[in-house]
Scaffold this motif. Sequence first.
Motif, PDB file in Angstrom:
ATOM      1  N   GLY A   1       2.147  -2.600  -6.421  1.00  0.00           N
ATOM      2  CA  GLY A   1       0.801  -2.324  -5.922  1.00  0.00           C
ATOM      3  C   GLY A   1       0.712  -1.072  -5.076  1.00  0.00           C
ATOM      4  O   GLY A   1      -0.316  -0.834  -4.416  1.00  0.00           O
TER       5      GLY A   1
ATOM      6  N   THR B   1       0.831  -1.214   0.000  1.00  0.00           N
ATOM      7  CA  THR B   1       0.000   0.000   0.000  1.00  0.00           C
ATOM      8  C   THR B   1       0.858   1.254   0.000  1.00  0.00           C
ATOM      9  O   THR B   1       0.721   2.114  -0.869  1.00  0.00           O
ATOM     10  CB  THR B   1      -0.938   0.016   1.229  1.00  0.00           C
ATOM     11  OG1 THR B   1      -1.756  -1.159   1.214  1.00  0.00           O
ATOM     12  CG2 THR B   1      -1.846   1.249   1.186  1.00  0.00           C
ATOM     13  N   THR B   2       1.777   1.349   0.981  1.00  0.00           N
ATOM     14  CA  THR B   2       2.609   2.555   1.079  1.00  0.00           C
ATOM     15  C   THR B   2       4.105   2.250   0.986  1.00  0.00           C
ATOM     16  O   THR B   2       4.898   3.148   0.720  1.00  0.00           O
ATOM     17  CB  THR B   2       2.367   3.272   2.427  1.00  0.00           C
ATOM     18  OG1 THR B   2       2.851   2.444   3.505  1.00  0.00           O
ATOM     19  CG2 THR B   2       0.886   3.566   2.622  1.00  0.00           C
TER      20      THR B   2
ATOM     21  N   LYS C   1      -0.101   2.345  -3.619  1.00  0.00           N
ATOM     22  CA  LYS C   1      -1.146   3.332  -3.865  1.00  0.00           C
ATOM     23  C   LYS C   1      -0.643   4.747  -3.560  1.00  0.00           C
ATOM     24  O   LYS C   1      -0.899   5.687  -4.299  1.00  0.00           O
ATOM     25  CB  LYS C   1      -2.383   3.008  -3.019  1.00  0.00           C
ATOM     26  CG  LYS C   1      -3.048   1.683  -3.403  1.00  0.00           C
ATOM     27  CD  LYS C   1      -4.242   1.397  -2.522  1.00  0.00           C
ATOM     28  CE  LYS C   1      -5.001   0.163  -2.984  1.00  0.00           C
ATOM     29  NZ  LYS C   1      -4.162  -1.043  -3.009  1.00  0.00           N
ATOM     30  N   LYS C   2       0.054   4.888  -2.454  1.00  0.00           N
ATOM     31  CA  LYS C   2       0.649   6.175  -2.103  1.00  0.00           C
ATOM     32  C   LYS C   2       1.943   5.898  -1.345  1.00  0.00           C
ATOM     33  O   LYS C   2       1.914   5.456  -0.202  1.00  0.00           O
ATOM     34  CB  LYS C   2      -0.302   7.014  -1.246  1.00  0.00           C
ATOM     35  CG  LYS C   2       0.250   8.407  -0.940  1.00  0.00           C
ATOM     36  CD  LYS C   2      -0.736   9.227  -0.136  1.00  0.00           C
ATOM     37  CE  LYS C   2      -0.166  10.625   0.142  1.00  0.00           C
ATOM     38  NZ  LYS C   2      -1.108  11.449   0.942  1.00  0.00           N
TER      39      LYS C   2
END
Length: 243
Positions: free
Chosen positions: A198, A175-176, A200-201
């Motif tokens: 993968g 995710t991060t 996202k941010k």
Amino acid sequence: MLEKEKEALAKRIAGEITLSSDPGKTMRKWREIFGISQTELAEYLGVSSSVISDYEGGRRKSPGASTIRKFVEALLEIDERRGGNVIKAFSKTIGSELPTSAILDIREFALPLTIRDLVGAVKGDVVANMHLLDRRIYGYTVVDSIKAILEMSSEEFLKLYGWTTERALIFTKVTTGRSPMIAVRVQGLKPAVVVLHGVKKLDELAVKLAERERVPLVISHASSEAELITGLRRLVEKTEKEL
């Protein structure tokens, strides 16, 4: 210590050198996997460092069976004196391609590649330590980051490194990026490069940790885990064809 594993590893190394179209390059690959300098190897074999350099640089004719045998024995003996870390790592791969369910794929390259080669294969962008992309790597491990963090013990985490830490650790379902980089820092052993898939941010802490540890950090834009692994296996096939 681990006599069967030693024998299996010796046969693999000798076989790769014998069948390689560039035996010297393959000898260098294995010497570097074992973390042995040309000087140390030369001293063990009772030759000058220039002899090792000439073999690896292709300036001497291809080594004969006797030379290959002495070379392999030297690698294994020096590793045993140091605690047998490479032999032990090899033993963990025998009989199980994937030693833990968190590992989605793990491979060794027939010949070393650079991080730069890997970046293209994973459709990556480098976000930390761009200047280290010429570092040589000898394999990769693709790991499900959620399973790795939730399920793996410290001992199991070490299985991510296969035979050598000079490899790419590739984390999926990220995710991060913070948790994988913290895990790498806490475990102490550093891979040659970390790839995150993968994201996202991206967390700034992940970048800072990568910079502090001098580990290139790459964000993969492969559309899926399947595409990611397919690109990596093509790299493996490329090195096998070059042997």
